[in-house]
Write a protein that holds these residues in place. Structure first.
Motif, PDB file in Angstrom:
ATOM      1  N   LYS A 111      56.306  13.336  18.665  1.00  9.64           N
ATOM      2  CA  LYS A 111      55.270  12.985  19.649  1.00  9.64           C
ATOM      3  C   LYS A 111      54.961  14.166  20.560  1.00  9.64           C
ATOM      4  O   LYS A 111      53.799  14.396  20.918  1.00  9.64           O
ATOM      5  CB  LYS A 111      55.728  11.772  20.460  1.00  9.64           C
ATOM      6  CG  LYS A 111      55.770  10.479  19.651  1.00  9.64           C
ATOM      7  CD  LYS A 111      56.128   9.271  20.487  1.00  9.64           C
ATOM      8  CE  LYS A 111      57.602   9.227  20.798  1.00  9.64           C
ATOM      9  NZ  LYS A 111      58.005   7.947  21.450  1.00  9.64           N
ATOM     10  N   ARG A 112      55.988  14.917  20.950  1.00 11.62           N
ATOM     11  CA  ARG A 112      55.771  16.086  21.811  1.00 11.62           C
ATOM     12  C   ARG A 112      54.934  17.146  21.106  1.00 11.62           C
ATOM     13  O   ARG A 112      54.049  17.768  21.713  1.00 11.62           O
ATOM     14  CB  ARG A 112      57.128  16.676  22.221  1.00 11.62           C
ATOM     15  CG  ARG A 112      57.030  17.930  23.079  1.00 11.62           C
ATOM     16  CD  ARG A 112      58.400  18.378  23.588  1.00 11.62           C
ATOM     17  NE  ARG A 112      58.268  19.616  24.329  1.00 11.62           N
ATOM     18  CZ  ARG A 112      58.581  20.825  23.844  1.00 11.62           C
ATOM     19  NH1 ARG A 112      59.089  20.928  22.618  1.00 11.62           N
ATOM     20  NH2 ARG A 112      58.413  21.902  24.566  1.00 11.62           N
ATOM     21  N   ARG A 114      52.614  16.730  18.925  1.00  9.77           N
ATOM     22  CA  ARG A 114      51.216  16.314  18.894  1.00  9.77           C
ATOM     23  C   ARG A 114      50.612  16.271  20.296  1.00  9.77           C
ATOM     24  O   ARG A 114      49.518  16.811  20.528  1.00  9.77           O
ATOM     25  CB  ARG A 114      51.105  14.930  18.242  1.00  9.77           C
ATOM     26  CG  ARG A 114      49.680  14.434  18.108  1.00  9.77           C
ATOM     27  CD  ARG A 114      48.884  15.236  17.067  1.00  9.77           C
ATOM     28  NE  ARG A 114      49.284  14.870  15.721  1.00  9.77           N
ATOM     29  CZ  ARG A 114      49.247  15.715  14.681  1.00  9.77           C
ATOM     30  NH1 ARG A 114      48.851  16.962  14.839  1.00  9.77           N
ATOM     31  NH2 ARG A 114      49.609  15.319  13.472  1.00  9.77           N
ATOM     32  N   ASN A 115      51.301  15.621  21.214  1.00  6.68           N
ATOM     33  CA  ASN A 115      50.696  15.299  22.508  1.00  6.68           C
ATOM     34  C   ASN A 115      50.855  16.379  23.565  1.00  6.68           C
ATOM     35  O   ASN A 115      49.948  16.591  24.379  1.00  6.68           O
ATOM     36  CB  ASN A 115      51.274  13.981  23.033  1.00  6.68           C
ATOM     37  CG  ASN A 115      51.001  12.816  22.106  1.00  6.68           C
ATOM     38  OD1 ASN A 115      49.953  12.762  21.463  1.00  6.68           O
ATOM     39  ND2 ASN A 115      51.932  11.879  22.010  1.00  6.68           N
ATOM     40  N   GLU A 116      51.995  17.069  23.571  1.00  3.29           N
ATOM     41  CA  GLU A 116      52.242  18.090  24.596  1.00  3.29           C
ATOM     42  C   GLU A 116      51.910  19.493  24.103  1.00  3.29           C
ATOM     43  O   GLU A 116      51.285  20.281  24.826  1.00  3.29           O
ATOM     44  CB  GLU A 116      53.703  18.024  25.047  1.00  3.29           C
ATOM     45  CG  GLU A 116      54.054  19.011  26.153  1.00  3.29           C
ATOM     46  CD  GLU A 116      55.515  18.926  26.545  1.00  3.29           C
ATOM     47  OE1 GLU A 116      56.099  19.981  26.870  1.00  3.29           O
ATOM     48  OE2 GLU A 116      56.083  17.809  26.525  1.00  3.29           O
ATOM     49  N   VAL A 154      50.805   9.335  15.714  1.00  2.00           N
ATOM     50  CA  VAL A 154      50.950  10.776  15.947  1.00  2.00           C
ATOM     51  C   VAL A 154      51.129  11.589  14.672  1.00  2.00           C
ATOM     52  O   VAL A 154      50.920  12.809  14.683  1.00  2.00           O
ATOM     53  CB  VAL A 154      52.136  11.075  16.892  1.00  2.00           C
ATOM     54  CG1 VAL A 154      51.855  10.587  18.304  1.00  2.00           C
ATOM     55  CG2 VAL A 154      53.435  10.479  16.363  1.00  2.00           C
TER      56      VAL A 154
END
Length: 233
Positions: A111-112, A114-116, A154
Motif C-alpha cells: 500500500k505504501r 502505491r499510495n505514498e 492497490v
C-alpha cells in the motif's frame, strides 16, 4: 550478519554458488555443480544486462523485483522501497505498460508503494502462511474475499504459495484463483521446481494442473526453459 553490514566491495569479494545446507551440502544435488568465480551483481547491473540483451536480440524480457523485509530495513535506517523506485525511475521503468512487477509479502508496504511512493509499476501482493512470520500481515485474511478486495485496491495481482491454490498430490485446486480472478487480480504462484514435486506427479502434469486446472496467469520457477517449452506447446 546482513547484506547491509558490508560494503559493496566486500560483498563482491564473495563467491556465489548453488544453495547449500548448514553442513555445506548442495540442497538441489542435480543442479549446477561448478565452482566458477561468480559474484553478486547489483540491481542496476541486472537492469543494464537485461536491457542490452533485449536490444541485441529484439526481446522484451522484463523485471520482477521483490521488496524484502521492508519494515526491518527501515528500522536499520534503509528505505529499500524508495531506493528501488528511484532506480526504476532513473531507467524509465516505473511504468504500468512495461514488463515490470514489484512484489512484497508486507501488505502495509504494498500500500505504501502505491499510495505514498506513487509507484506506477504493476504491484503483486505475495501471500505466505502466518506461521512463517514474513511480516505482520495477516495472510489468512488476505486469502478471504474481503482481503482480496483490499489487495485489488492497490495491486494488480497476488503471488500465493502453490499449495494455497493447488493440492498437487490430490490434483485438486482451491478456490483462491477464482476469487482473485473475480476481482481482476492476476495470480502468479511460487515456486515451481521439477526436483521438488510429489512422487506421483510428473513435470508436465504439474504444469498442466497449474495452468489448465488452477488457471494461473504466471509462474515463479527455477526452470524457465521447461515452463516456456510447455507453454509453447
Amino acid at each position: 550478519f546482513y547484506a547491509l553490514d558490508f560494503t559493496l566491495t566486500e560483498l563482491k569479494s564473495l563467491l556465489v554458488h548453488e544453495r547449500r545446507d548448514e553442513k555445506g551440502n548442495q540442497v538441489f544435488k542435480d543442479r549446477y555443480q561448478g565452482e566458477a568465480n561468480f559474484q553478486i551483481a547489483t540491481f542496476e547491473e541486472h537492469i543494464e544486462l537485461v536491457q542490452q540483451l533485449n536490444r541485441q536480440f529484439g526481446k522484451d524480457t522484463g523485471f520482477y523485483i521483490e521488496i524484502k523485509s521492508p519494515a526491518w530495513h527501515r528500522e536499520q535506517g534503509v528505505d529499500i522501497s524508495q531506493l528501488t523506485m528511484s532506480l526504476l525511475r532513473r531507467y524509465q521503468l516505473d511504468d504500468s505498460d512495461k514488463a515490470v512487477y514489484i512484489q512484497c509479502f508486507d501488505f502495509t508496504e504494498t500500500k505504501r508503494l502505491r499510495n505514498e511512493l506513487g509507484a506506477k509499476v504493476k504491484l503483486i501482493q505475495l501471500i505466505a502462511e502466518n506461521d512463517w512470520q514474513e511480516s505482520t500481515t495477516d495472510y489468512d485474511y488476505l486469502k478471504t474475499p474481503e482481503g482480496l478486495k483490499d489487495i485489488s485496491g492497490v495491486a494488480q495481482g497476488i503471488g500465493p504459495w502453490i499449495p494455497q491454490i493447488l493440492d498437487l498430490e490430490k490434483k485438486a485446486p482451491t478456490n483462491l484463483v477464482t476469487m482473485a480472478h473475480d476481482l481482476g487480480l492476476a495470480v502468479h504462484p511460487y515456486t515451481f521446481r521439477k526436483d521438488a514435486l510429489p512422487a506421483n506427479v510428473s513435470t508436465h502434469e504439474a504444469l498442466d494442473l497449474l495452468f489448465n486446472k488452477a488457471k494461473i496467469d504466471g509462474l515463479f520457477t527455477d526452470f524457465t526453459d521447461i515452463t516456456i517449452d510447455y507453454l509453447s506447446q
